[in-house]
Scaffold this motif. Structure first.
Motif, PDB file in Angstrom:
ATOM      1  N   GLN A 271      -1.814   3.832  12.071  1.00  0.00           N
ATOM      2  CA  GLN A 271      -1.676   2.670  11.204  1.00  0.00           C
ATOM      3  C   GLN A 271      -0.864   3.055   9.977  1.00  0.00           C
ATOM      4  O   GLN A 271      -0.955   4.179   9.483  1.00  0.00           O
ATOM      5  N   ILE A 272      -0.066   2.106   9.523  1.00  0.00           N
ATOM      6  CA  ILE A 272       0.716   2.258   8.300  1.00  0.00           C
ATOM      7  C   ILE A 272       0.203   1.208   7.335  1.00  0.00           C
ATOM      8  O   ILE A 272       0.178   0.011   7.656  1.00  0.00           O
ATOM      9  N   ASN A 273      -0.228   1.645   6.142  1.00  0.00           N
ATOM     10  CA  ASN A 273      -0.877   0.761   5.182  1.00  0.00           C
ATOM     11  C   ASN A 273      -0.147   0.768   3.846  1.00  0.00           C
ATOM     12  O   ASN A 273       0.423   1.779   3.429  1.00  0.00           O
ATOM     13  N   TRP A 274      -0.207  -0.382   3.195  1.00  0.00           N
ATOM     14  CA  TRP A 274       0.248  -0.521   1.820  1.00  0.00           C
ATOM     15  C   TRP A 274      -0.885  -1.170   1.033  1.00  0.00           C
ATOM     16  O   TRP A 274      -1.431  -2.202   1.460  1.00  0.00           O
ATOM     17  N   THR A 275      -1.270  -0.588  -0.102  1.00  0.00           N
ATOM     18  CA  THR A 275      -2.380  -1.126  -0.875  1.00  0.00           C
ATOM     19  C   THR A 275      -1.900  -1.697  -2.200  1.00  0.00           C
ATOM     20  O   THR A 275      -0.884  -1.261  -2.755  1.00  0.00           O
ATOM     21  N   ARG A 276      -2.648  -2.681  -2.674  1.00  0.00           N
ATOM     22  CA  ARG A 276      -2.332  -3.351  -3.941  1.00  0.00           C
ATOM     23  C   ARG A 276      -3.635  -3.756  -4.611  1.00  0.00           C
ATOM     24  O   ARG A 276      -4.696  -3.779  -3.969  1.00  0.00           O
ATOM     25  N   ALA A 277      -3.550  -4.088  -5.896  1.00  0.00           N
ATOM     26  CA  ALA A 277      -4.717  -4.617  -6.590  1.00  0.00           C
ATOM     27  C   ALA A 277      -5.182  -5.885  -5.886  1.00  0.00           C
ATOM     28  O   ALA A 277      -4.365  -6.662  -5.378  1.00  0.00           O
ATOM     29  N   PRO A 278      -6.491  -6.131  -5.826  1.00  0.00           N
ATOM     30  CA  PRO A 278      -6.983  -7.286  -5.061  1.00  0.00           C
ATOM     31  C   PRO A 278      -6.625  -8.614  -5.711  1.00  0.00           C
ATOM     32  O   PRO A 278      -6.563  -8.736  -6.937  1.00  0.00           O
ATOM     33  N   ASP A 279      -6.373  -9.601  -4.871  1.00  0.00           N
ATOM     34  CA  ASP A 279      -6.141 -10.970  -5.330  1.00  0.00           C
ATOM     35  C   ASP A 279      -7.502 -11.619  -5.535  1.00  0.00           C
ATOM     36  O   ASP A 279      -8.190 -11.964  -4.579  1.00  0.00           O
ATOM     37  N   ARG A 280      -7.880 -11.804  -6.799  1.00  0.00           N
ATOM     38  CA  ARG A 280      -9.168 -12.405  -7.104  1.00  0.00           C
ATOM     39  C   ARG A 280      -9.017 -13.807  -7.661  1.00  0.00           C
ATOM     40  O   ARG A 280      -9.911 -14.327  -8.332  1.00  0.00           O
ATOM     41  N   ASP A 281      -7.886 -14.428  -7.385  1.00  0.00           N
ATOM     42  CA  ASP A 281      -7.675 -15.795  -7.848  1.00  0.00           C
ATOM     43  C   ASP A 281      -8.664 -16.727  -7.159  1.00  0.00           C
ATOM     44  O   ASP A 281      -9.047 -16.514  -5.998  1.00  0.00           O
ATOM     45  N   PRO A 282      -9.088 -17.791  -7.832  1.00  0.00           N
ATOM     46  CA  PRO A 282     -10.030 -18.731  -7.212  1.00  0.00           C
ATOM     47  C   PRO A 282      -9.404 -19.458  -6.034  1.00  0.00           C
ATOM     48  O   PRO A 282      -8.178 -19.500  -5.875  1.00  0.00           O
ATOM     49  N   ASP A 283     -10.263 -20.025  -5.233  1.00  0.00           N
ATOM     50  CA  ASP A 283      -9.833 -20.737  -4.029  1.00  0.00           C
ATOM     51  C   ASP A 283      -9.251 -22.095  -4.414  1.00  0.00           C
ATOM     52  O   ASP A 283      -9.969 -22.984  -4.889  1.00  0.00           O
ATOM     53  N   THR A 284      -7.962 -22.254  -4.223  1.00  0.00           N
ATOM     54  CA  THR A 284      -7.273 -23.504  -4.542  1.00  0.00           C
ATOM     55  C   THR A 284      -6.344 -23.866  -3.403  1.00  0.00           C
ATOM     56  O   THR A 284      -6.088 -23.065  -2.493  1.00  0.00           O
ATOM     57  N   VAL A 285      -5.798 -25.077  -3.465  1.00  0.00           N
ATOM     58  CA  VAL A 285      -4.811 -25.494  -2.475  1.00  0.00           C
ATOM     59  C   VAL A 285      -3.621 -24.550  -2.489  1.00  0.00           C
ATOM     60  O   VAL A 285      -3.112 -24.124  -1.439  1.00  0.00           O
ATOM     61  N   GLY A 286      -3.143 -24.210  -3.684  1.00  0.00           N
ATOM     62  CA  GLY A 286      -2.008 -23.306  -3.786  1.00  0.00           C
ATOM     63  C   GLY A 286      -2.268 -21.961  -3.149  1.00  0.00           C
ATOM     64  O   GLY A 286      -1.397 -21.403  -2.469  1.00  0.00           O
ATOM     65  N   GLU A 287      -3.471 -21.403  -3.362  1.00  0.00           N
ATOM     66  CA  GLU A 287      -3.819 -20.124  -2.753  1.00  0.00           C
ATOM     67  C   GLU A 287      -3.822 -20.228  -1.237  1.00  0.00           C
ATOM     68  O   GLU A 287      -3.314 -19.355  -0.532  1.00  0.00           O
ATOM     69  N   ARG A 288      -4.399 -21.289  -0.721  1.00  0.00           N
ATOM     70  CA  ARG A 288      -4.450 -21.438   0.735  1.00  0.00           C
ATOM     71  C   ARG A 288      -3.049 -21.629   1.308  1.00  0.00           C
ATOM     72  O   ARG A 288      -2.715 -21.115   2.379  1.00  0.00           O
ATOM     73  N   GLN A 289      -2.219 -22.369   0.602  1.00  0.00           N
ATOM     74  CA  GLN A 289      -0.862 -22.580   1.093  1.00  0.00           C
ATOM     75  C   GLN A 289      -0.091 -21.269   1.147  1.00  0.00           C
ATOM     76  O   GLN A 289       0.654 -21.024   2.102  1.00  0.00           O
ATOM     77  N   SER A 290      -0.256 -20.420   0.160  1.00  0.00           N
ATOM     78  CA  SER A 290       0.456 -19.145   0.173  1.00  0.00           C
ATOM     79  C   SER A 290      -0.014 -18.282   1.339  1.00  0.00           C
ATOM     80  O   SER A 290       0.803 -17.590   1.977  1.00  0.00           O
ATOM     81  N   ARG A 291      -1.307 -18.324   1.661  1.00  0.00           N
ATOM     82  CA  ARG A 291      -1.795 -17.551   2.795  1.00  0.00           C
ATOM     83  C   ARG A 291      -1.295 -18.131   4.109  1.00  0.00           C
ATOM     84  O   ARG A 291      -1.005 -17.387   5.051  1.00  0.00           O
ATOM     85  N   ILE A 292      -1.226 -19.447   4.199  1.00  0.00           N
ATOM     86  CA  ILE A 292      -0.702 -20.067   5.415  1.00  0.00           C
ATOM     87  C   ILE A 292       0.719 -19.605   5.683  1.00  0.00           C
ATOM     88  O   ILE A 292       1.073 -19.215   6.805  1.00  0.00           O
ATOM     89  N   VAL A 293       1.564 -19.630   4.648  1.00  0.00           N
ATOM     90  CA  VAL A 293       2.958 -19.228   4.819  1.00  0.00           C
ATOM     91  C   VAL A 293       3.048 -17.774   5.259  1.00  0.00           C
ATOM     92  O   VAL A 293       3.767 -17.423   6.199  1.00  0.00           O
ATOM     93  N   ARG A 294       2.318 -16.910   4.579  1.00  0.00           N
ATOM     94  CA  ARG A 294       2.328 -15.492   4.955  1.00  0.00           C
ATOM     95  C   ARG A 294       1.816 -15.283   6.378  1.00  0.00           C
ATOM     96  O   ARG A 294       2.397 -14.521   7.171  1.00  0.00           O
TER      97      ARG A 294
END
Length: 947
Positions: free
Chosen positions: A296-319
């Motif tokens: 496995q090849i991994n890349w780590t970053r600080a966690p996304d702790r933003d609250p659950d919003t439409v914008g957050e869900r949309q960004s995950r959908i696109v990704r």
């Protein structure tokens, strides 16, 4: 053969009254509000969310699938991450102690109370501890006052009144140690290595819930009390209730049970999860015998702790759309001739609120690491550099939209356990629990004007961050070690990649099987709500319309002789067909081409070699029923059976054997498969030397010949009308030419024998740690052919045996974490069945297991059980059966014989009555007949290193 398939696919005294003996503290402020109160995502309006004055939250949802039942989850916002250095493992240990005596429920009585109500330990009564939560679960077979009130009273006692008596803690230590021993597998050790690489210095890396054995063995009671009082408190508790009840009534009951709960000590501190450290490229190699080779090849970053919003869900959908394209490409590579890896995947996620991680990983056969690294690295880079094509993006949009639309259409009949588990997951993630329509609306708004460029930008971010951090897990050393792996990756990174070529357009070539046939006979079986239909070519259809699940239709197609057509003395390549049949696609379409041409449709295809038939299976929705039957008819008449999947499973086989052999249970499954069938080759795990000599042509010839003879029997259950079922079958299977009769099985083929009893256990070996062992005992019984009353009552006898084994082996002696007891009765081979018990123990406890099982069996023979014990064993069995009868899965498994066996209907309708008719005398007579110590077959599995 089914066993082979499963293997190949191959975790105080009375002075210590916690709340009553200590002064109550001031009432806590309410806990964090539900996430929807600060989000632009609406919560499912069918769920009633609430918060009590003491801070405890609840969510209640009425749902009548299945009817008359309910699921409860009581979540505590604390897991192993909350432990201090002296408490490692006590969050999980505390979960166990919640079942071992409370202020008003004596030790050992809690489970008996629930058993009398029809709840089985493990299946219906359970709990689990993770890094960030602990939850208790009850599956209630009824929602009457007695059941609900008792369940809520018990859950309240568990979280506020646990006694944690010193002697009870000491007794449970052995159970926890046994659990650690059972879970100490190559997979767990690999997971620990992964977190050590990804999260150095962070709490996550050294807080696995099983904990520290020294602390488990020695921790004094006050440490348990300290953790319990700090984290088991109303402000950290959430009750989730879903089921067939009045919401107002359930809310009143929950509030009555929990509103008086007050904390008895200050709140425990929130853990410092640590920060993601800056990292350079790093490679680690873990050599672990009995593990699947992977990189496995991994890349780590600080966690996304933003609250659950439409914008957050949309960004995950696109990704995630971009990641879906990558994973589809990986799948296509894995299905090529001479593939570079067994399988590969890309993902992006947040790990326990501690770090964000982007990962690409692949599994491979030993010696194949360089090709695996090159293929997955270069395909990932191809996506990063050139992005997705419009056609690829549209396909993923179509498939995702279809799944979401189907979820909306089926929302009214979502199952109660699935809903409560969804609420639990949303609560743990601090995410809004939304209706499927909301998810569809957000998705449609996201993709309305979505471009490949936007997807490309989002997916690139998944593979950025600290690293790359490479982890290789291998059963054998890599020549050159970590430096060699690093060099492989660097060499691959230097290879230029080009854009992906567009795939050619395809059409579905299996839409016409001839003139649609009309039935010659339609016969209704009113007792079970089924209809049997016969077509001119001999095809038979049994269809049962149900309203259990909207938008779900299950289909099973049986033909041929199955195992009865194979030799009982000579291993057959067809034992591998379950892994290669559907993977080989169809004659005119590879599997990837099939998936591409049918994008956006709901269908599936499975294959199994059963005892007396070849079986194709599928699941679909009403709109795609015609297509589903076309797919299954195509697999029957024109299977691809390409050589690539066959060669892949052959190459993988040595790793499968090694993985199974690394644990006692896995090694037993391999080695006992033939022993328990007296050497029957059809039941035996294939010998590596046999597989090495098999060819795909042999497998193909055998399967095609087997599929081409005998009548076709189709069972269809679910959201379907009889007319639609007839039309779909008439246009496919009913339109086929008449088929030759299957030959009668030989006399030898009809026989399967249980082995002779053993005075001394048969010694089998595994390749894992020396402290791990397994014991097994089985008594031969009878079959379930024709009259099934006795086999069903033998199941009750095994349930009584289970109660006694759990009480004696786990609770009193604490020599095994999870002993297993069961029974089986063949519906193909006359006289073949057994009652069995097994346990994972230490080698020195093996003799104790057999002594205790002999004593338990003797007590069942010599003394009638009590009515209470019979009811505690029977009630969960009956309730589990009632629950299953409210689902399509039960009926698809029961209806296959009603078209030809006149007694089958009575056997179905009389199942519960057969169980309820059993008396203590009935079970004693069965014990005397079958639990004969001279006929018991015994085995032990010990480490090969143990002399």
């Amino acid at each position: 053969m089914l066993k082979t398939r499963r293997l190949l696919l191959a975790a105080a005294s009375g002075l210590a009254l916690i709340t009553s003996a200590m002064p109550a503290l001031a009432q806590e402020a309410p806990s964090d509000p539900w996430p929807q109160t600060t989000s632009d995502i609406p919560a499912d309006s069918n769920v009633r969310f609430g918060t009590m004055p003491n801070g405890m939250r609840y969510a209640i949802l009425r749902n009548a699938t299945p009817p008359g039942q309910a699921s409860l989850r009581l979540r505590i916002d604390a897991g192993s991450l909350m432990e201090d250095e002296t408490q490692l493992g006590l969050a999980h240990f505390m979960e166990h102690m919640a079942f071992n005596g409370t202020t008003n429920i004596p030790e050992n009585e809690l489970l008996r109370i629930l058993e009398r109500l029809g709840l089985a330990f493990g299946a219906d009564t359970n709990a689990a501890t993770g890094f960030d939560q602990t939850f208790y679960q009850l599956e209630l077979p009824r929602t009457n006052d007695e059941t609900v009130d008792t369940a809520l009273r018990i859950m309240r006692e568990q979280v506020s009144e646990a006694l944690m008596a010193p002697d009870a803690i000491d007794e449970e230590r052995g159970v926890i140690v046994g659990e650690e021993r059972t879970r100490n597998t190559p997979q767990l050790r690999s997971a620990k290595a992964q977190l050590a690489l990804l999260a150095p210095g962070q709490r996550l890396a050294n807080r696995f819930p099983i904990g520290d054995l020294e602390i488990i063995r020695t921790a004094p009671r006050d440490r348990f009390v300290a953790f319990y009082e700090a984290y088991y408190r109303p402000s950290r508790a959430t009750m989730l209730a879903v089921g067939d009840f009045d919401v107002d009534v359930m809310e009143g009951k929950i509030r009555a049970a929990f509103e008086s709960w007050e904390p008895s000590a200050p709140d425990g501190p929130e853990p410092d999860l640590g920060t993601v450290a800056p990292r350079q490229a790093e490679t680690r190699v873990l050599v672990e015998s009995g593990i699947q080779s992977s990189v496995q090849i991994n890349w780590t970053r600080a966690p996304d702790r933003d609250p659950d919003t439409v914008g957050e869900r949309q960004s995950r959908i696109v990704r995630n759309l971009g990641l879906a394209v990558l994973n589809r490409r990986f799948g296509e590579l894995a299905r090529t001739d001479n593939p570079p890896f067994i399988g590969a995947s890309g993902s992006a996620s947040t790990l326990v609120n501690s770090l964000d991680i982007g990962t690409v990983s692949a599994t491979f056969n030993p010696g194949g690491i360089q090709r695996a690294i090159e293929a997955m690295e270069q395909e990932t880079r191809r996506l990063v550099e050139f992005g997705v094509t419009q056609a690829e993006l549209q396909r993923e949009i179509t498939d995702n939209r279809t799944a979401l639309e189907n979820a909306v259409a089926a929302a009214a009949t979502r199952t109660t356990p699935a809903l409560v588990n969804g609420l639990l997951q949303a609560t743990n993630d601090n995410r809004v629990f939304a209706h499927p329509q909301t998810s569809l609306d957000i998705f449609n708004a996201t993709v309305a004007s979505l471009t490949p460029e936007a997807v490309n930008a989002a997916v690139r971010q998944a593979f950025q961050g600290e690293g790359p951090l490479v982890l290789v897990i291998t059963p054998e050393p890599i020549e050159g070690g970590e430096a060699a792996v690093t060099a492989m990756l660097q060499a691959s990174q230097a290879v230029p990649v080009t854009a992906r070529a567009e795939a050619a357009a395809l059409e579905w070539p299996y839409a016409n099987f001839g003139a649609a046939a009309q039935p010659t006979e339609v016969r209704e079986i009113a007792e079970i709500g089924a209809t049997v239909v016969t077509f001119p070519n001999g095809t038979r259809l049994t269809v049962k319309p149900t309203d259990f699940r909207d938008e779900q239709i299950l289909v099973s197609v049986e033909t041929g002789l199955g195992e009865l057509g194979l030799s009982s003395t000579t291993p057959d390549p067809q034992s591998l067909a379950g892994f290669t049949f559907t993977a080989g696609g169809l004659g005119r379409l590879t599997l990837d081409e099939l998936n591409r041409v049918l994008s956006g449709r709901i269908y599936s295809a499975g294959f199994a070699l059963d005892g007396d038939a070849y079986r194709l299976s599928g699941a679909t929705r009403p709109a795609d029923l015609g297509l589903q039957m076309q797919v299954l008819a195509a697999y029957l008449t024109d299977p691809g059976l390409r050589p690539a999947p066959f060669e892949q499973i052959k190459a993988l086989f040595p790793q499968i054997v090694a993985q199974q052999s690394a644990t006692p249970a896995g090694a037993f499954a391999i080695q006992s498969s033939g022993l328990l069938a007296s050497g029957d080759a059809r039941q035996s795990f294939p010998n590596p030397s046999d597989i090495a000599g098999w060819t795909n042509d042999q497998l193909k010839a055998g399967v095609i010949a087997g599929l081409g003879q005998g009548p076709i029997d189709i069972t269809m259950v679910g959201d379907v009308t009889v007319a639609d079922a007839i039309a779909a079958v008439g246009a496919t299977f009913g339109a086929l030419p008449a088929r030759p009769a299957a030959p009668a099985p030989s006399a030898d083929a009809l026989v399967r024998r249980f082995p002779a009893g053993t005075t001394e256990p048969v010694r089998l070996t595994h390749l894992g740690p020396a402290e791990q062992a397994m014991t097994y005992i089985a008594w031969p019984t009878t079959d379930a052919i024709g009259d099934r009353i006795e086999s069903r009552q033998l199941g009750l006898l095994s349930a009584v045996l289970d109660l006694r084994v759990t009480e004696r082996i786990r609770e009193e002696l604490a020599i095994s974490y999870s002993p297993v007891v069961g029974s089986s009765s063949s519906d193909v081979f006359e006289g073949y069945g057994s009652i069995f018990a097994s346990a994972q123990v230490t080698p020195e406890n093996s003799a104790t297991f057999f002594t205790e099982l002999d004593a338990i069996a003797a007590s069942l023979r010599d003394t009638p059980i009590t009515e209470d014990e019979l009811n505690r064993a029977r009630a969960p069995v009956v309730e589990r059966l009632r629950r299953s009868q409210a689902g399509n899965e039960y009926w698809i498994s029961q209806l296959s014989d009603v078209d030809t066996d006149p007694a089958a209907v009575a056997e179905i309708t009389g199942h519960i009555a057969d169980l309820e008719a059993a008396t203590p005398a009935t079970l004693q007579a069965l014990a005397q007949r079958y639990l004969d110590p001279a006929k018991a077959w015994r085995a032990t599995v010990v480490a090969a290193s143990v002399q």
